[in-house]
Design an enzyme around this catalytic site. Sequence first.
Site, PDB file in Angstrom:
ATOM      1  N   THR A  59       1.623  44.350   3.263  1.00 27.44           N
ATOM      2  CA  THR A  59       2.775  43.743   2.604  1.00 27.44           C
ATOM      3  C   THR A  59       3.833  43.352   3.637  1.00 27.44           C
ATOM      4  OG1 THR A  59       4.290  43.976   0.745  1.00 27.44           O
ATOM      5  CG2 THR A  59       3.889  45.977   2.007  1.00 27.44           C
ATOM      6  N   LYS A  63       2.083  40.127   6.762  1.00 22.24           N
ATOM      7  CA  LYS A  63       0.941  39.368   6.229  1.00 22.24           C
ATOM      8  C   LYS A  63       0.414  38.315   7.207  1.00 22.24           C
ATOM      9  CE  LYS A  63       2.340  40.164   1.491  1.00 22.24           C
ATOM     10  NZ  LYS A  63       2.637  39.674   0.157  1.00 22.24           N
ATOM     11  N   ASP A  99      -2.703  37.696  -3.463  1.00 27.87           N
ATOM     12  CA  ASP A  99      -1.386  37.440  -4.079  1.00 27.87           C
ATOM     13  C   ASP A  99      -1.406  36.137  -4.879  1.00 27.87           C
ATOM     14  OD1 ASP A  99       0.119  39.606  -3.170  1.00 27.87           O
ATOM     15  OD2 ASP A  99       0.637  38.606  -1.290  1.00 27.87           O
ATOM     16  N   GLY A 122       6.712  33.111   2.636  1.00 28.49           N
ATOM     17  CA  GLY A 122       5.276  33.356   2.566  1.00 28.49           C
ATOM     18  C   GLY A 122       4.732  33.296   1.151  1.00 28.49           C
ATOM     19  N   TYR A 207       9.356  42.578  -9.155  1.00 28.21           N
ATOM     20  CA  TYR A 207       8.851  43.305 -10.318  1.00 28.21           C
ATOM     21  C   TYR A 207       9.728  44.473 -10.731  1.00 28.21           C
ATOM     22  CZ  TYR A 207       6.417  46.339  -6.885  1.00 28.21           C
ATOM     23  OH  TYR A 207       6.096  47.174  -5.853  1.00 28.21           O
TER      24      TYR A 207
HETATM   25  N1  LIG Z   1       4.973  40.976  -7.445  1.00 33.42           N
HETATM   26  C1  LIG Z   1       4.237  40.966  -6.360  1.00 33.42           C
HETATM   27  O1  LIG Z   1       3.077  41.424  -6.365  1.00 33.42           O
HETATM   28  C2  LIG Z   1       4.785  40.339  -5.066  1.00 33.42           C
HETATM   29  C3  LIG Z   1       3.875  39.957  -4.061  1.00 33.42           C
HETATM   30  C4  LIG Z   1       4.397  39.368  -2.890  1.00 33.42           C
HETATM   31  C5  LIG Z   1       5.786  39.201  -2.727  1.00 33.42           C
HETATM   32  N2  LIG Z   1       6.638  39.604  -3.709  1.00 33.42           N
HETATM   33  C6  LIG Z   1       8.117  39.417  -3.545  1.00 33.42           C
HETATM   34  O2  LIG Z   1       8.374  38.068  -3.168  1.00 33.42           O
HETATM   35  C7  LIG Z   1       9.661  37.974  -2.536  1.00 33.42           C
HETATM   36  C8  LIG Z   1       9.598  37.028  -1.349  1.00 33.42           C
HETATM   37  O3  LIG Z   1       8.725  37.529  -0.367  1.00 33.42           O
HETATM   38  P1  LIG Z   1       8.312  36.586   0.881  1.00 33.42           P
HETATM   39  O4  LIG Z   1       7.361  37.389   1.706  1.00 33.42           O
HETATM   40  O5  LIG Z   1       7.907  35.243   0.413  1.00 33.42           O
HETATM   41  O6  LIG Z   1       9.717  36.474   1.648  1.00 33.42           O
HETATM   42  P2  LIG Z   1      10.138  35.518   2.874  1.00 33.42           P
HETATM   43  O7  LIG Z   1       8.935  34.927   3.526  1.00 33.42           O
HETATM   44  O8  LIG Z   1      11.073  36.328   3.703  1.00 33.42           O
HETATM   45  O9  LIG Z   1      10.961  34.298   2.171  1.00 33.42           O
HETATM   46  C9  LIG Z   1      12.152  34.529   1.509  1.00 33.42           C
HETATM   47  C10 LIG Z   1      12.665  33.219   0.848  1.00 33.42           C
HETATM   48  O10 LIG Z   1      13.757  33.593   0.002  1.00 33.42           O
HETATM   49  C11 LIG Z   1      14.893  32.782   0.322  1.00 33.42           C
HETATM   50  N3  LIG Z   1      16.081  33.616   0.078  1.00 33.42           N
HETATM   51  C12 LIG Z   1      16.289  34.887   0.508  1.00 33.42           C
HETATM   52  N4  LIG Z   1      17.475  35.346   0.016  1.00 33.42           N
HETATM   53  C13 LIG Z   1      18.000  34.344  -0.737  1.00 33.42           C
HETATM   54  C14 LIG Z   1      19.195  34.198  -1.495  1.00 33.42           C
HETATM   55  N5  LIG Z   1      20.096  35.199  -1.579  1.00 33.42           N
HETATM   56  N6  LIG Z   1      19.412  33.037  -2.150  1.00 33.42           N
HETATM   57  C15 LIG Z   1      18.510  32.023  -2.086  1.00 33.42           C
HETATM   58  N7  LIG Z   1      17.354  32.096  -1.371  1.00 33.42           N
HETATM   59  C16 LIG Z   1      17.110  33.242  -0.705  1.00 33.42           C
HETATM   60  C17 LIG Z   1      14.716  32.364   1.764  1.00 33.42           C
HETATM   61  O11 LIG Z   1      15.455  31.175   1.977  1.00 33.42           O
HETATM   62  P3  LIG Z   1      15.856  30.658   3.465  1.00 33.42           P
HETATM   63  O12 LIG Z   1      14.664  29.895   3.975  1.00 33.42           O
HETATM   64  O13 LIG Z   1      17.036  29.783   3.230  1.00 33.42           O
HETATM   65  O14 LIG Z   1      16.168  31.870   4.290  1.00 33.42           O
HETATM   66  C18 LIG Z   1      13.185  32.162   1.803  1.00 33.42           C
HETATM   67  O15 LIG Z   1      12.847  30.886   1.308  1.00 33.42           O
HETATM   68  C19 LIG Z   1      10.057  39.410  -2.189  1.00 33.42           C
HETATM   69  O16 LIG Z   1      11.052  39.792  -3.114  1.00 33.42           O
HETATM   70  C20 LIG Z   1       8.757  40.201  -2.412  1.00 33.42           C
HETATM   71  O17 LIG Z   1       9.044  41.538  -2.799  1.00 33.42           O
HETATM   72  C21 LIG Z   1       6.164  40.151  -4.879  1.00 33.42           C
END
Ligand SMILES: NC(=O)c1ccc[n+]([C@@H]2O[C@H](COP(=O)([O-])OP(=O)(O)OC[C@H]3O[C@@H](n4cnc5c(N)ncnc54)[C@H](OP(=O)(O)O)[C@@H]3O)[C@@H](O)[C@H]2O)c1
Length: 264
Positions: A59, A63, A99, A122, A207
Amino acid sequence: MRLYAIFGNPVEHSISPILHNFVFKHTGFNGCYTKVLVENGQGLKDIFLGLQIKGANITVPHKEWAYRLADEVLGIAKEIGAVNTWYNDNGKIIAYNTDAPGFYESVRNFNFKQVLILGAGGTAKAIALYFRHKGYEPVILNRSAKRLSYFLEKNFQAFTWDEFRNGSYDLIINTTSAGLSDNTLPAPKELLEKIFSQAQNAVDVIYNKETPFLKLANDMGLITKDGTEMLLYQGILANEIFTDFSIDKKRIESLMRRSLELVG
Ligand SMILES: NC(=O)c1ccc[n+]([C@@H]2O[C@H](COP(=O)([O-])OP(=O)(O)OC[C@H]3O[C@@H](n4cnc5c(N)ncnc54)[C@H](OP(=O)(O)O)[C@@H]3O)[C@@H](O)[C@H]2O)c1
């Protein structure tokens, strides 16, 4: 006994061990799933092989390292460039992304054509590529421009908040971490209200909570869902891989659902 683990940083909040151990226990599968805090993604392979782990989930934030360090990457993960599941095939690391299909499975009961993804990290990449593979052309909306280049290079329509011209979307997906540990919306409220006024469904990948994004969507009468089902379905697909497809998928699903109910 076969050993399984989730690697991440942080990792203490993960409920994956509960999902997988519940399946192992109730099917008599000789396995145990634990959590390992990994600070440096480059060390993933040494830990995995050194501890003789049979299968792992990877996670945030590892990744992409998990993708690079794997010996073989299968399926849509090759295009995504990030994996969340490793399988140890006699010392060879086979990697998958569960995912993206897990998320898709979680929204299959919704009726939609036009999809808008908020965020460009991601999770957004994985969902966008998988939806394209399924015949959709999601549009990406992100706070800042830097991460959009990946999507533009792949010919997705991708906008920052300032550039966005309102279209009509049926399904709105929040993949940002806004609302995870704060109380913020993933885009300006007025913009979200315009988008929601034309939409039917809103899903958050976060979640076990009603994020501000989901609250606004609920208040505006949309059908909503949090990320619990995504977590469930990515876990089911990983469990099938971990157990060499020896347990019926429906049985894995019903056991994982029961374990989720037990932890509330
Ligand atoms: N339910 C599940 O099984 C599952 C599985 C995987 C991930 N997730 C969740 O998915 C989320 C994202 O994970 P990730 O790995 O994709 O993260 P990541 O690669 O760090 O990307 C985060 C994204 O969120 C944006 N962002 C962050 N804070 C923000 C805010 N306050 N307002 C607007 N945009 C914001 C960032 O924008 P910028 O480009 O402008 O910085 C970026 O586009 C996490 O919360 C994670 O826990 C859940």
